[in-house]
Design an enzyme around this catalytic site. Structure first.
Site, PDB file in Angstrom:
ATOM      1  N   ASP A   1      40.609  39.215  35.819  1.00  0.00           N
ATOM      2  CA  ASP A   1      39.358  39.721  36.375  1.00  0.00           C
ATOM      3  C   ASP A   1      38.361  39.896  35.224  1.00  0.00           C
ATOM      4  O   ASP A   1      38.737  39.900  34.045  1.00  0.00           O
ATOM      5  CB  ASP A   1      39.636  41.054  37.080  1.00  0.00           C
ATOM      6  CG  ASP A   1      38.381  41.702  37.632  1.00  0.00           C
ATOM      7  OD1 ASP A   1      37.595  41.000  38.294  1.00  0.00           O
ATOM      8  OD2 ASP A   1      38.172  42.904  37.384  1.00  0.00           O
TER       9      ASP A   1
ATOM     10  N   ASP B   1      34.649  42.132  35.265  1.00  0.00           N
ATOM     11  CA  ASP B   1      34.076  43.472  35.119  1.00  0.00           C
ATOM     12  C   ASP B   1      35.151  44.551  35.205  1.00  0.00           C
ATOM     13  O   ASP B   1      35.913  44.618  36.169  1.00  0.00           O
ATOM     14  CB  ASP B   1      33.027  43.725  36.204  1.00  0.00           C
ATOM     15  CG  ASP B   1      31.773  42.896  35.994  1.00  0.00           C
ATOM     16  OD1 ASP B   1      31.722  42.138  35.016  1.00  0.00           O
ATOM     17  OD2 ASP B   1      30.843  43.009  36.819  1.00  0.00           O
TER      18      ASP B   1
ATOM     19  N   ASP C   1      41.547  45.440  37.567  1.00  0.00           N
ATOM     20  CA  ASP C   1      41.333  46.891  37.589  1.00  0.00           C
ATOM     21  C   ASP C   1      40.912  47.443  38.945  1.00  0.00           C
ATOM     22  O   ASP C   1      40.869  48.661  39.134  1.00  0.00           O
ATOM     23  CB  ASP C   1      40.256  47.277  36.570  1.00  0.00           C
ATOM     24  CG  ASP C   1      38.864  46.869  37.032  1.00  0.00           C
ATOM     25  OD1 ASP C   1      37.985  47.746  37.123  1.00  0.00           O
ATOM     26  OD2 ASP C   1      38.659  45.684  37.335  1.00  0.00           O
TER      27      ASP C   1
END
Length: 271
Positions: A13, A15, A214
Site C-alpha cells: 500500500d 499512503d 495499514d
C-alpha cells in the site's frame, strides 16, 4: 523461512504504509527499496489511488515498469514487458467510473444521502484536503473504475447506503482517509492473485508473497499473502485478518515508511 534471494513479490500500500500519511515522505524505506531492487524483487504498489497518480509515484520510487494495482484493485497496470497480454497496458474490472457516478448521483438525488465525491470539487479543494500540490491533486480525479468520496451523513444512513450499493453490484470500501465505491467484482485480493498467477506462468514457479498495508481496505490483500505486515496506522478501525499467526503476520510499532522498514527488518534481517 524465506529470503529475498528466492522468487519473491512484495505488494505494498502507499499512503500510511510506504508513504507518510501527512508528508508523503518515503525515505525511511529507501534502503530496503534499493536492496529489493538489487535482488530483482518486484515491489508492486497497491492502492486506492488512480493509475495516473501511481505511475507518477512509481517513477519517483524507482519502480517504473513494474505492474501496479490501482483503485483498490479495479485497475491493474501491467508490467512493461507484458505487452502480449490482452488489455495491455491496463486491465479494468467491473463498471466504469462514469457509470458509478451516475449511480451515486441518482442515490443522492432520490434518496438524499449526503456525501461529497472528488468529482464534485476542483483540484484546489482536493489539494487542501490531502496536502498534495494542485498538479498532483488533479491526478486524483482521473478515476477509471471507482469513485472516491467523503461521507457526510449518519452511520445509520451509511448502512442503508451500503445496502443499496450492494443491491446494485457495488461495494463501499474504507481507506485511510476517504471512502471508495467500486464494482463488487473488483478487489486488491483478486488483482494480486492475478499478478501472482501471471508471474508464476512466466517463471514456472509460484513466488513467495509479502504484503504491507495499514488500512481496512488492505485486509483483502493481506489475507492472500504468504506473509503480511500490518503497519501501525491512523484509521481507528485498524486491520484485522482471519489468520494472524505470528509466524505469518507482523504488526509494527512504527507508522508509515518507518513501519514499512520495520516489517522488512522483521521478516528478512534475521534470516
Amino acid at each position: 523461512m524465506f529470503s529475498i534471494q528466492q522468487p519473491l513479490l512484495v505488494f505494498s500500500d502507499l499512503d500510511g504504509t510506504l508513504l507518510d500519511s501527512h508528508s508523503y515522505d518515503w525515505q525511511p524505506a529507501a534502503p530496503w527499496l534499493s536492496r529489493l531492487h538489487e535482488a530483482n524483487v518486484p515491489v508492486i504498489l497497491c492502492s486506492s489511488k488512480t493509475s495516473a497518480e501511481m505511475l507518477y509515484l512509481q517513477k519517483m520510487l524507482g519502480l517504473q515498469g513494474l505492474p501496479l494495482i490501482a483503485e483498490n484493485g479495479a485497475v491493474i497496470q501491467l508490467a512493461e514487458q507484458w505487452q502480449n497480454i490482452d488489455g495491455f497496458p491496463r486491465i479494468i474490472s467491473g463498471i466504469s467510473h462514469s457509470e458509478i457516478c451516475q449511480v451515486l448521483n441518482t442515490l443522492r438525488e432520490k434518496e438524499h444521502f449526503k456525501f461529497t465525491t472528488f468529482d464534485d470539487v476542483d483540484d484546489a479543494t482536493i489539494a487542501e484536503w490531502t496536502g498534495l500540490s494542485r498538479s498532483q491533486a488533479a491526478l486524483t480525479q482521473l478515476h477509471e473504475a471507482s469513485v472516491t468520496l467523503i461521507w457526510r451523513d449518519s452511520d445509520e444512513h451509511m448502512a442503508q447506503f451500503i445496502a443499496r450499493l450492494n443491491e446494485l453490484g457495488l461495494q463501499f470500501m474504507q481507506g485511510a482517509r476517504f471512502w471508495h465505491v467500486l464494482d463488487a467484482s473488483a478487489g486488491k485480493d483478486q488483482a494480486a492473485n492475478w499478478i501472482i498467477a501471471t508471474y508464476q506462468q512466466l517463471s514456472g514457479r509460484r513466488p513467495t508473497t509479502l504484503g504491507l498495508g495499514d488500512g481496512p481496505n488492505d485486509a483483502p490483500l493481506l489475507e492472500v499473502m504468504d506473509y503480511a505486515v500490518i503497519v501501525k496506522g491512523l484509521n481507528r478501525e485498524g486491520v484485522h485478518l482471519h489468520d494472524e499467526d505470528p509466524a505469518r503476520v507482523w504488526r509494527t510499532q512504527r507508522e508509515g515508511p518507518e513501519g514499512w522498514r520495520e516489517g522488512l527488518d522483521h521478516f528478512f534481517s534475521a534470516r
